[in-house]
Design a protein around this motif. Structure first.
Motif, PDB file in Angstrom:
ATOM      1  N   GLY A 105       0.777  -1.228   0.000  1.00  0.00           N
ATOM      2  CA  GLY A 105       0.000   0.000   0.000  1.00  0.00           C
ATOM      3  C   GLY A 105       0.813   1.284   0.000  1.00  0.00           C
ATOM      4  N   VAL A 106       2.130   1.179   0.115  1.00  0.00           N
ATOM      5  CA  VAL A 106       2.984   2.371   0.063  1.00  0.00           C
ATOM      6  C   VAL A 106       3.281   2.655  -1.404  1.00  0.00           C
ATOM      7  N   PRO A 107       2.993   3.874  -1.880  1.00  0.00           N
ATOM      8  CA  PRO A 107       3.181   4.153  -3.310  1.00  0.00           C
ATOM      9  C   PRO A 107       4.649   4.128  -3.727  1.00  0.00           C
ATOM     10  N   ALA A 108       4.855   3.944  -5.015  1.00  0.00           N
ATOM     11  CA  ALA A 108       6.206   4.006  -5.578  1.00  0.00           C
ATOM     12  C   ALA A 108       6.688   5.454  -5.574  1.00  0.00           C
ATOM     13  N   THR A 109       7.970   5.631  -5.737  1.00  0.00           N
ATOM     14  CA  THR A 109       8.546   6.979  -5.644  1.00  0.00           C
ATOM     15  C   THR A 109       8.078   7.874  -6.784  1.00  0.00           C
ATOM     16  N   MET A 110       8.023   9.156  -6.490  1.00  0.00           N
ATOM     17  CA  MET A 110       7.676  10.148  -7.495  1.00  0.00           C
ATOM     18  C   MET A 110       8.499  11.397  -7.222  1.00  0.00           C
ATOM     19  N   ALA A 111       8.738  12.159  -8.245  1.00  0.00           N
ATOM     20  CA  ALA A 111       9.516  13.387  -8.095  1.00  0.00           C
ATOM     21  C   ALA A 111       8.603  14.592  -8.326  1.00  0.00           C
ATOM     22  N   THR A 112       8.841  15.633  -7.555  1.00  0.00           N
ATOM     23  CA  THR A 112       8.152  16.905  -7.747  1.00  0.00           C
ATOM     24  C   THR A 112       9.221  17.986  -7.846  1.00  0.00           C
ATOM     25  N   ALA A 113       8.798  19.214  -7.963  1.00  0.00           N
ATOM     26  CA  ALA A 113       9.759  20.317  -8.040  1.00  0.00           C
ATOM     27  C   ALA A 113      10.524  20.485  -6.730  1.00  0.00           C
ATOM     28  N   LEU A 114       9.919  20.109  -5.616  1.00  0.00           N
ATOM     29  CA  LEU A 114      10.550  20.292  -4.315  1.00  0.00           C
ATOM     30  C   LEU A 114      11.119  19.011  -3.729  1.00  0.00           C
ATOM     31  N   VAL A 115      10.690  17.863  -4.223  1.00  0.00           N
ATOM     32  CA  VAL A 115      11.169  16.581  -3.714  1.00  0.00           C
ATOM     33  C   VAL A 115      11.696  15.784  -4.902  1.00  0.00           C
TER      34      VAL A 115
END
Length: 143
Positions: free
Chosen positions: A73-83
């Motif tokens: 249930g823990v999502p896979a990694t994702m990137a944002t502008a801040l993370v």
């Protein structure tokens, strides 16, 4: 006949420019602090999906040791502008913050460490290599 003055004198204009300069010298650092704090809040908001995933995993499996990235249930990694990257190991969420994203000179991290209580999970938030305003904003969110 007397000549009537038209416009402002040089000294009046210089006083106005000096006042504006003083106000700008005070306002710019405060503005940077406010933008850093809002970016920290945005980064924490982007980690809510991981917090919910870890909470769901802990509820279903009964332990935090099985709560890893992309599992239970823990999502896979994702990137944002801040993370730029998120890692989850045994429920501990580590977010990598790119350099200059929140006023930090080099890459930093925000770590959310869960404690499984009787009725709820509590989170301890720590950070490394972040400006003082960001660290203060994150410490207010500890719960």
């Amino acid at each position: 006949m007397k000549r009537v003055q038209q416009g402002f004198t040089l000294i009046e204009l210089m006083i106005v420019v000096a006042i504006i300069g003083i106000l700008a010298a005070v306002a710019i650092p405060q503005y940077k602090d406010y933008t850093s704090k809002s970016k920290a809040a945005s980064a924490l908001a982007s980690l809510n999906a991981y917090k919910q995933g870890v909470a769901l995993c802990a509820q279903e499996t009964g332990a935090l040791t099985n709560c890893d990235l992309g599992a239970n249930g823990v999502p896979a990694t994702m990137a944002t502008a801040l993370v730029s990257e998120v890692a989850v190991a045994d429920g501990k969420i580590t977010a990598t913050i790119p350099a200059n994203a929140m006023g930090n000179s080099s890459a930093g991290t925000i770590v959310l460490e869960p404690t499984n209580g009787d009725a709820a999970i509590t989170w301890k938030i720590t950070s490394t290599n972040m400006p003082a305003a960001v660290t203060a904003a994150l410490s207010k969110n500890n719960s």
